[in-house]
Structure formats: structure tokens, C-alpha cells
Design an enzyme around this catalytic site. Sequence first.
Site, PDB file in Angstrom:
ATOM      1  N   ASN A   1      15.765   6.234  57.821  1.00  0.00           N
ATOM      2  CA  ASN A   1      15.943   7.589  58.335  1.00  0.00           C
ATOM      3  C   ASN A   1      17.341   8.081  57.989  1.00  0.00           C
ATOM      4  OD1 ASN A   1      13.404   8.019  59.699  1.00  0.00           O
ATOM      5  ND2 ASN A   1      14.083   6.565  61.265  1.00  0.00           N
TER       6      ASN A   1
ATOM      7  N   HIS B   1      12.449   5.407  50.878  1.00  0.00           N
ATOM      8  CA  HIS B   1      12.374   4.051  51.435  1.00  0.00           C
ATOM      9  C   HIS B   1      12.864   3.007  50.454  1.00  0.00           C
ATOM     10  CE1 HIS B   1       9.106   5.692  54.290  1.00  0.00           C
ATOM     11  NE2 HIS B   1      10.264   5.625  54.909  1.00  0.00           N
TER      12      HIS B   1
ATOM     13  N   ARG C   1      -7.977   5.679   5.652  1.00  0.00           N
ATOM     14  CA  ARG C   1      -8.263   5.032   6.938  1.00  0.00           C
ATOM     15  C   ARG C   1      -8.703   3.589   6.750  1.00  0.00           C
ATOM     16  NH1 ARG C   1     -11.113   8.660  11.552  1.00  0.00           N
ATOM     17  NH2 ARG C   1      -9.523  10.266  11.790  1.00  0.00           N
TER      18      ARG C   1
ATOM     19  N   ARG D   1      23.462 -10.990  34.193  1.00  0.00           N
ATOM     20  CA  ARG D   1      23.952 -12.286  34.679  1.00  0.00           C
ATOM     21  C   ARG D   1      23.084 -12.821  35.802  1.00  0.00           C
ATOM     22  NH1 ARG D   1      29.726 -13.251  36.372  1.00  0.00           N
ATOM     23  NH2 ARG D   1      29.382 -11.427  37.675  1.00  0.00           N
TER      24      ARG D   1
ATOM     25  N   PHE E   1      11.200  15.231  60.019  1.00  0.00           N
ATOM     26  CA  PHE E   1      11.293  15.950  61.303  1.00  0.00           C
ATOM     27  C   PHE E   1      11.843  15.073  62.414  1.00  0.00           C
ATOM     28  CE2 PHE E   1       6.627  14.714  61.319  1.00  0.00           C
ATOM     29  CZ  PHE E   1       6.699  13.777  62.350  1.00  0.00           C
TER      30      PHE E   1
ATOM     31  N   THR F   1       0.840  -1.195   0.000  1.00  0.00           N
ATOM     32  CA  THR F   1       0.000   0.000   0.000  1.00  0.00           C
ATOM     33  C   THR F   1       0.873   1.243   0.000  1.00  0.00           C
ATOM     34  OG1 THR F   1      -0.039   0.132   2.413  1.00  0.00           O
ATOM     35  CG2 THR F   1      -1.795  -1.138   1.378  1.00  0.00           C
ATOM     36  N   GLY F   2       0.321   2.339  -0.475  1.00  0.00           N
ATOM     37  CA  GLY F   2       0.902   3.667  -0.326  1.00  0.00           C
ATOM     38  C   GLY F   2       2.386   3.783  -0.567  1.00  0.00           C
TER      39      GLY F   2
ATOM     40  N   LYS G   1      27.520   3.649  47.663  1.00  0.00           N
ATOM     41  CA  LYS G   1      27.707   2.229  47.976  1.00  0.00           C
ATOM     42  C   LYS G   1      26.351   1.668  48.406  1.00  0.00           C
ATOM     43  CE  LYS G   1      30.889  -1.050  48.416  1.00  0.00           C
ATOM     44  NZ  LYS G   1      31.927  -0.893  49.456  1.00  0.00           N
ATOM     45  N   HIS G   2      25.911   0.636  47.740  1.00  0.00           N
ATOM     46  CA  HIS G   2      24.619   0.012  48.039  1.00  0.00           C
ATOM     47  C   HIS G   2      23.488   1.044  48.023  1.00  0.00           C
ATOM     48  CE1 HIS G   2      26.430  -3.829  48.745  1.00  0.00           C
ATOM     49  NE2 HIS G   2      27.261  -3.317  49.634  1.00  0.00           N
TER      50      HIS G   2
ATOM     51  N   ARG H   1       9.726  17.305  53.295  1.00  0.00           N
ATOM     52  CA  ARG H   1      10.537  16.164  53.712  1.00  0.00           C
ATOM     53  C   ARG H   1      10.953  15.349  52.493  1.00  0.00           C
ATOM     54  NH1 ARG H   1       6.101  11.893  56.290  1.00  0.00           N
ATOM     55  NH2 ARG H   1       5.679  10.809  54.335  1.00  0.00           N
TER      56      ARG H   1
ATOM     57  N   ARG I   1      15.920   7.615  64.093  1.00  0.00           N
ATOM     58  CA  ARG I   1      16.697   8.773  63.650  1.00  0.00           C
ATOM     59  C   ARG I   1      17.890   9.018  64.579  1.00  0.00           C
ATOM     60  NH1 ARG I   1      15.255  11.619  59.590  1.00  0.00           N
ATOM     61  NH2 ARG I   1      13.269  10.541  59.600  1.00  0.00           N
TER      62      ARG I   1
END
Length: 526
Positions: free
Chosen positions: A420, A526, A69, A218, A475, A39-40, A277-278, A522, A440
Site C-alpha cells: 500500500n 505488488h 520457396r 555476479r 481507495f 544459394t542465391g 532505494k530497493h 488505481r 494503508r
Amino acid sequence: MSVADRLPIRRALLSVSDKSGLIELGRALAEKGAQLLSTGGSAKALREAGLTVTDVSEHTGFPEILDGRVKTLVPQIHGGILGRRDLPAHVAQMQEHDIAPIDLVCVNLYPFAATVASGAGPEDCIENIDIGGPALIRAAAKNHAHVAILTEPAQYAALIDMLNAGGTTLEARRNWAGAAYAHTAAYDAMIAAWFARQEGEIFPPTMTLTGTRRELLRYGENPHQKAAFYVNGEKRAGIATATQVQGKALSYNNLNDTDAAFEAVAEFEEPTVVIVKHANPCGVATAQSLSDAWDAALKCDPVSAFGGIVALNRKLDAATAEKISAIFTEVIVAPDAEDAAKEILAKKKNLRLLLTGSVPAPDAEGLAFRSVAGGFLAQNRDAGRVTRADLRVVTTRAPTEAEMADLLFAFHVAKHVKSNAVIYAKNGATVGIGAGQMSRVDSARIAARKSEDAAQQAGESAPLTQGSVAASDAFFPFADGLESVVAAGAIAVIQPGGSIRDQEVIDAADRAGIAMVFTGMRHFRH
């Protein structure tokens, strides 16, 4: 597998937006005697290459209508794709209605994503939603026992090899079918997301996540876990857009930690080094040069820096590369690197160097996801940024200008430390980082103890936290956390505020004679 086990291609439908490799594919099919339907623009390109092409409208006896279409949404096409060659009833019906079998469908879809990315208006975007293409793809994939479906140019070479071997195999057709459904699923998800954005929906009732596999890894976080790296097409600079200049393959943990490091270093405008690190920063510093920033960042926690990830927000120079290469480093990520720096790092064959071209905007919008049992959580990326104008002095003593600069620096770091989080900083560098503790107070004490260890290693008698500022990502629920940072030697504190015991904490700061500011924002991580 013998030639008898393969299915030849006698008739192929080629209709693609991306015409890469189209001529080579069409020529290979024609050389094997296949009739080419098209087509086209695809038909035009094939003819200009000297190939004989039958227009779909000529094949079906039905013209293209509605501004194109409706071209392929007719029984002569879909019957030819969906008809089962192993069922006599299907074969009889196809013959009754003069429906010729189609053995190959090669389709890729209207460039909806590119149209959206170009800034086109809604009308143009909607016109670039493909309807016939997905229908053809899904039909061919469903009937893959008899029909081959190709959806991207990367698949053409394998198909051509199979033509030369006598035809397509069931295994290949099955694999292509799976890829085809993934292709249309991603296309539909992209369109659904666009419609949601048009309506201002950040979190639509149904959300589908799609990605293209960059590589199999891995293993995952641990050797008994399998893992892969997927990219979602986001153009924001980062590990998904980076070029790996040298080093062995990146692991799951490398990728996760490198992303954390690069996101953290993007917070700062002056030359900055972040050592991770981590997934937690163990040293961050801003200075007049990357070399000086490296020295200050490394001093914070040289033990944890061993085997870490280093992120820079400037072009890596030779002097800094020499210093970084003096210790074992897993990955360095930067916008760019001098040739001399690359030569220095090339001596470390296992060290990975990633260059991203730019630094990601820290306030860029986007979504972040996390899996939970039975589903996933979605939220806005933490693009919040505290400025000097946001700070509210709540103690009798106000911070000095130097303290104010360090407070903002420390709070930007805290945004990228697991909660924290308590950060001690001095002169644009971290001098103690406490991360991921349930209390904390424990974070504050751990950071102070690590500061003492770092001072001892540097040959200094006083802990690095003496005369520092402290930042808390959330806080202080009680005054004991504040008292812990004061005991460590901090003379100014930055925290979000918002506790029912804020006044108790403010009073403790005033008794200690230190300055404290509230941010009103804040940064739990997490």
C-alpha cells in the site's frame, strides 16, 4: 585434443541473409579444400570474392522452384546433413542414392523481424518467414555428432580457428547445436507473436518468451542466487538500451532498481529527479532545473538516498552532477550528460553512469511478467495516466490550483511506489513516502514519521507534511486512513475511490475541512 579427434570439413552449405563475415569464412573453408555449396545472394557474394561455389540446384540436380520457396528441401541436402557416418546402413544408403555428406551448415534466417519493424504489410511479412533455413538448422543440430551448425557471424572466428587446428570438436558442435535450437525457437516465437497481433490476441493460448543474454551477473538478489540479464529486442528506452559510460558492473539489484527509477522519472515533463532505494522512490521532485529538483528530492529522505539510484529526465548538467556526487550513489541514469558532468562523475570510479538517449514514453503499451510456481503471470504494463480532466471533486471544499498540481504529481509518484502506498507532496516534491505496508494506515503513519525525521535533519521545526497534499494508490477502505493523513497535516487528498465506504471517507474529509478528489483509476504495484 589431437587432430585425430577433430572432424574436418570437406563440404559446407552456406546460405545466409546476414552476409557479415561470409567471405572470410568461405575463403577459410576453400583454403582447407572444402567444397562450397550455396544459394542465391550468398553464392553471388562468394563468387564475386573469387571463390568457387557449387549451386545447390547443381549439386542436387533439382532446380529452385516456387519463387525460391523450395531450394534445399530435398533428400540430397537433408540426407547429406542427417546421415550418420558411424552407421554402415546410413553410409550405404547415402552411397546408393548418390548423397554426399555435408559437414558444415551455415545458415541465418530471412529477416522477419526487420521486415515487420519496417512497417511492411502482411504479405511481405509472410514471404520473409523462412522455412528451409530452420529445417537445415535443426537437421544439422540434431546430427551435431557429425555436422557443425553456425547460425550467426559471431561464431565464424571460432570455426576458422578450428579449421586451422584440424577440424571441429564435439564440444564446439554440441554448443553450436544448442545455440541453433535457441535461434530457431526465438524465430518461431517471434512469428507466432506476430500472428497473434494480427488477430488482436494480447494473450494467445500459447505464449513463448525469448531473450538474448546480455551478461551473466555476479549473483541475484542475494549472493547464493545465480542471475543473468536478458534483452528481448524492445526498442523502448531504458536499461536494456542504455550505454554504461563508467563504473563497475551492474548487479541484479542495480538493474532492477534503475529500471524502477527510470520508469518513474518518465512520468514527468518538467525537469525531474527520482531517487530510488530497493525499487521504491524515496524522493521525487520537479523544479525549474535539475539542480533544484535534486535538492528537493534529497530533502524528502536523505538517509534512504545514501547508496541509492538516481534517475533524471533531462541531460545531466555539471551543477547537478556535483551535488549528486557529494553523497554515495550507486547508479545515475539519464538521457544524456554534459561532458563537464561526466568529468565530475569520473572521479567516482565505482559510480555507474547510464545514458539512454531518450526517456521512455510512460503510456507505451507492452507486457509485464512475473513468475509463479508452475508458470507465470502476464499483464499489460501499467500505462494508465490520470489527467486533470479525470479528477472528480467529491468534498465541499475544492482544491486550489496549486493543490491540484501537487495532487496530480503525488498520484504519478504513487504509481511507482509499492502498495500500500501513501505519498505526501508539496510544491512539486515528495515530503513523505510510505510504501509496501499491509495496512494503508501504517503507510500513512510511516510516511509522516519519516517526514518528521527529514524536517529535523533539515533544521525545520514542523514536519514537512504540514500543508501538504496526500495521494493513495488505491481507495481508503475506512476513514481511519484518511484521518491519518489529516493528522499528518495534509490539506488535500487524491485517491481512486470505489470503496463501499466512500461516503464515510468523504464525510471525514468534510469534517476536517480538506479537499479530496477521486481519480477512478488505481495503481496497485505488488
